[in-house]
Write a protein that holds these residues in place. Structure first.
Motif, PDB file in Angstrom:
ATOM      1  N   MET A   1      39.443   6.449  46.061  1.00 59.95           N
ATOM      2  CA  MET A   1      40.546   6.459  47.004  1.00 59.95           C
ATOM      3  C   MET A   1      41.362   5.173  46.869  1.00 59.95           C
ATOM      4  O   MET A   1      40.861   4.156  46.458  1.00 59.95           O
ATOM      5  N   ASN A   2      42.582   5.245  47.285  1.00 61.39           N
ATOM      6  CA  ASN A   2      43.494   4.106  47.234  1.00 61.39           C
ATOM      7  C   ASN A   2      43.435   3.318  48.535  1.00 61.39           C
ATOM      8  O   ASN A   2      43.061   3.844  49.581  1.00 61.39           O
ATOM      9  N   LYS A   3      43.851   2.060  48.443  1.00 60.12           N
ATOM     10  CA  LYS A   3      43.962   1.200  49.621  1.00 60.12           C
ATOM     11  C   LYS A   3      45.296   0.477  49.581  1.00 60.12           C
ATOM     12  O   LYS A   3      45.818   0.172  48.515  1.00 60.12           O
ATOM     13  N   GLU A   5      47.335  -2.872  50.092  1.00 64.94           N
ATOM     14  CA  GLU A   5      47.092  -4.311  50.042  1.00 64.94           C
ATOM     15  C   GLU A   5      48.401  -5.030  50.343  1.00 64.94           C
ATOM     16  O   GLU A   5      49.477  -4.485  50.140  1.00 64.94           O
ATOM     17  N   ASP A  24      47.011   2.899  59.454  1.00 61.98           N
ATOM     18  CA  ASP A  24      46.451   1.950  58.502  1.00 61.98           C
ATOM     19  C   ASP A  24      46.864   0.506  58.756  1.00 61.98           C
ATOM     20  O   ASP A  24      46.208  -0.416  58.288  1.00 61.98           O
ATOM     21  N   ARG A  38      40.845   0.772  55.813  1.00 58.94           N
ATOM     22  CA  ARG A  38      40.309   2.076  55.424  1.00 58.94           C
ATOM     23  C   ARG A  38      41.035   2.593  54.198  1.00 58.94           C
ATOM     24  O   ARG A  38      42.108   2.135  53.853  1.00 58.94           O
ATOM     25  N   GLU A  39      40.398   3.538  53.540  1.00 56.14           N
ATOM     26  CA  GLU A  39      40.985   4.119  52.340  1.00 56.14           C
ATOM     27  C   GLU A  39      42.055   5.134  52.714  1.00 56.14           C
ATOM     28  O   GLU A  39      41.968   5.802  53.748  1.00 56.14           O
ATOM     29  N   THR A  41      43.799   8.549  52.382  1.00 56.63           N
ATOM     30  CA  THR A  41      43.409   9.897  51.960  1.00 56.63           C
ATOM     31  C   THR A  41      44.501  10.491  51.075  1.00 56.63           C
ATOM     32  O   THR A  41      45.629   9.997  51.035  1.00 56.63           O
ATOM     33  N   PRO A  65      41.405   2.857  42.937  1.00 50.22           N
ATOM     34  CA  PRO A  65      39.990   2.537  42.796  1.00 50.22           C
ATOM     35  C   PRO A  65      39.663   2.127  41.364  1.00 50.22           C
ATOM     36  O   PRO A  65      40.296   2.577  40.413  1.00 50.22           O
TER      37      PRO A  65
END
Length: 69
Positions: A1-3, A5, A24, A38-39, A41, A65
């Motif tokens: 999963m992406n985050k 930053e 987020d 959190r990641e 979705t 990821p």
């Protein structure tokens, strides 16, 4: 999963990221973003991409990821 930053050397605290990604990103008492950590979705990914592109300071980025063998 992406985050999501934040590049803190660029962030000016405009707060647009919190408006576009309220699940987020929150804002602290000075208006700077606080990531919830959190990641993202798959369903939220288009919204996260839009927030990254809309950031006036170009301070947001999506981290993919790391693939491990």
């Amino acid at each position: 999963m992406n985050k999501v930053e934040i590049d803190w050397t660029r962030c000016d605290g405009h707060g647009l990221c919190a408006t576009l990604l309220p699940d987020d990103v929150a804002l602290d008492e000075w208006g700077f973003p606080v990531l919830r950590g959190r990641e993202i979705t798959a369903g939220e990914l288009p919204h996260a991409r839009r927030a990254v592109l809309a950031c006036p300071a170009l301070a947001l980025r999506l981290e993919a990821p790391v693939k491990r063998d």
